[in-house]
Each structure stands twice: as C-alpha cells, then as structure tokens.
Design an enzyme around this catalytic site. Sequence first.
Site, PDB file in Angstrom:
ATOM      1  N   HIS A  74      -7.264  -5.361  -1.397  1.00 39.36           N
ATOM      2  CA  HIS A  74      -6.257  -5.492  -0.467  1.00 39.36           C
ATOM      3  C   HIS A  74      -5.749  -6.696  -0.214  1.00 39.36           C
ATOM      4  O   HIS A  74      -6.453  -7.825  -0.413  1.00 39.36           O
ATOM      5  CB  HIS A  74      -6.826  -4.836   0.761  1.00 39.36           C
ATOM      6  CG  HIS A  74      -5.934  -4.502   1.813  1.00 39.36           C
ATOM      7  ND1 HIS A  74      -4.856  -3.612   1.597  1.00 39.36           N
ATOM      8  CD2 HIS A  74      -5.692  -5.109   3.224  1.00 39.36           C
ATOM      9  CE1 HIS A  74      -4.191  -3.729   2.796  1.00 39.36           C
ATOM     10  NE2 HIS A  74      -4.612  -4.410   3.685  1.00 39.36           N
TER      11      HIS A  74
ATOM     12  N   CYS B 110       0.360  -3.041  -0.988  1.00 39.34           N
ATOM     13  CA  CYS B 110       0.264  -4.274  -0.420  1.00 39.34           C
ATOM     14  C   CYS B 110       0.209  -5.577  -1.058  1.00 39.34           C
ATOM     15  O   CYS B 110       0.867  -6.525  -0.200  1.00 39.34           O
ATOM     16  CB  CYS B 110      -1.501  -4.048   0.522  1.00 39.34           C
ATOM     17  SG  CYS B 110      -2.688  -4.095  -0.956  1.00 39.34           S
TER      18      CYS B 110
ATOM     19  N   HIS C 102      -0.117  -7.333   6.983  1.00 37.62           N
ATOM     20  CA  HIS C 102      -0.282  -6.879   6.080  1.00 37.62           C
ATOM     21  C   HIS C 102       0.412  -5.318   5.813  1.00 37.62           C
ATOM     22  O   HIS C 102       0.655  -4.610   6.971  1.00 37.62           O
ATOM     23  CB  HIS C 102      -1.940  -6.380   5.504  1.00 37.62           C
ATOM     24  CG  HIS C 102      -2.655  -5.691   6.583  1.00 37.62           C
ATOM     25  ND1 HIS C 102      -3.416  -4.684   6.159  1.00 37.62           N
ATOM     26  CD2 HIS C 102      -2.950  -5.933   7.778  1.00 37.62           C
ATOM     27  CE1 HIS C 102      -4.074  -4.003   7.322  1.00 37.62           C
ATOM     28  NE2 HIS C 102      -3.799  -4.816   8.231  1.00 37.62           N
TER      29      HIS C 102
END
Length: 164
Positions: free
Chosen positions: A23, A113, A35
């Site tokens: 991530h 992301c 994010h």
Amino acid sequence: MASPHQEPKPGDLIEIFRLGYEHWALYIGDGYVIHLAPPSEYPGAGSSSVFSVLSNSAEVKRERLEDVVGGCCYRVNNSLDHEYQPRPVEVIISSAKEMVGQKMKYSIVSRNCEHFVTQLRYGKSRCKQVEKAKVEVGVATALGILVVAGCSFAIRRYQKKATA
C-alpha cells in the site's frame, strides 16, 4: 514498524508492506500521510485489505502514518526520482491536501494507491507493482507456449516413429 534508516520528509512516498501487496501513501509532515484508500483499506488493515482489489471506488484520506501502517513494515520509496523530477514539495503537499475527502474511481490495474501518490509527486501516474505483474504474466505465458509447443513437437515425433 518503521524503516530504521530513513525518516520520511514531506513529499516522500511511503511504501507499506501488506500481506501479498504494498500500500502507498504520501508523507505530508507531522506524522501524517495522505493516501487513496478503498473501503477495505482501513488503518492497520493488514492482510484483510487484500480485498481492496475488488473495489471500484476509494476515498482520499489524511491519517496518521502509524495508524495507516498498523503492525506492518514500511519504508520511504522515492525510487522514481531517477526517472522523473519530483514536483516542488509545496505543490505536492497542497495538491494532496486539496484532494482529501474526495471519492475517486479505483482500479487495481490503472487507478490504485501507487498511481495516486506517484501522480502527486511526479505529475505522472505509475505503478511498479502492476508493471512487474504484467511482465511476470508475459513470461509465464511465453513459458506456457513453449511447453505446449515442446509437447506438441514430442507427440508428433513419437507418432512418426510409431507409424514408421
């Protein structure tokens, strides 16, 4: 758990190691990141957030780095700096802050992301995870074709010997 050798600075990209994928977040200073988070990418999500690949929407969030990381390891990863000139830190941070709270389309292949944070830092959307996966699929496909071709050749050769 932080990387012991490099503390993040505003504008740095943070790579967080989840089970099976990474991530990504953008460090904005004072312990906070911004994010792109699909519904299942909640703070400290760990392996359960692997289901984020099934989502088609996400929200831009501002959260504490330690909360987003949870029990996972992370590192500063500005590895594209050698390919692209980072935008000025003030521009990166202000652009990111303007997006907080926005709902966005999400795609594991084209709008995830990592694409989000590289767009903020470099003005270019890139995802090395997806690029690597495409190469791996290509190699696996090529190997599969070679195996099928090899088996086909061997079968034909065997059949010729059997009829001779």
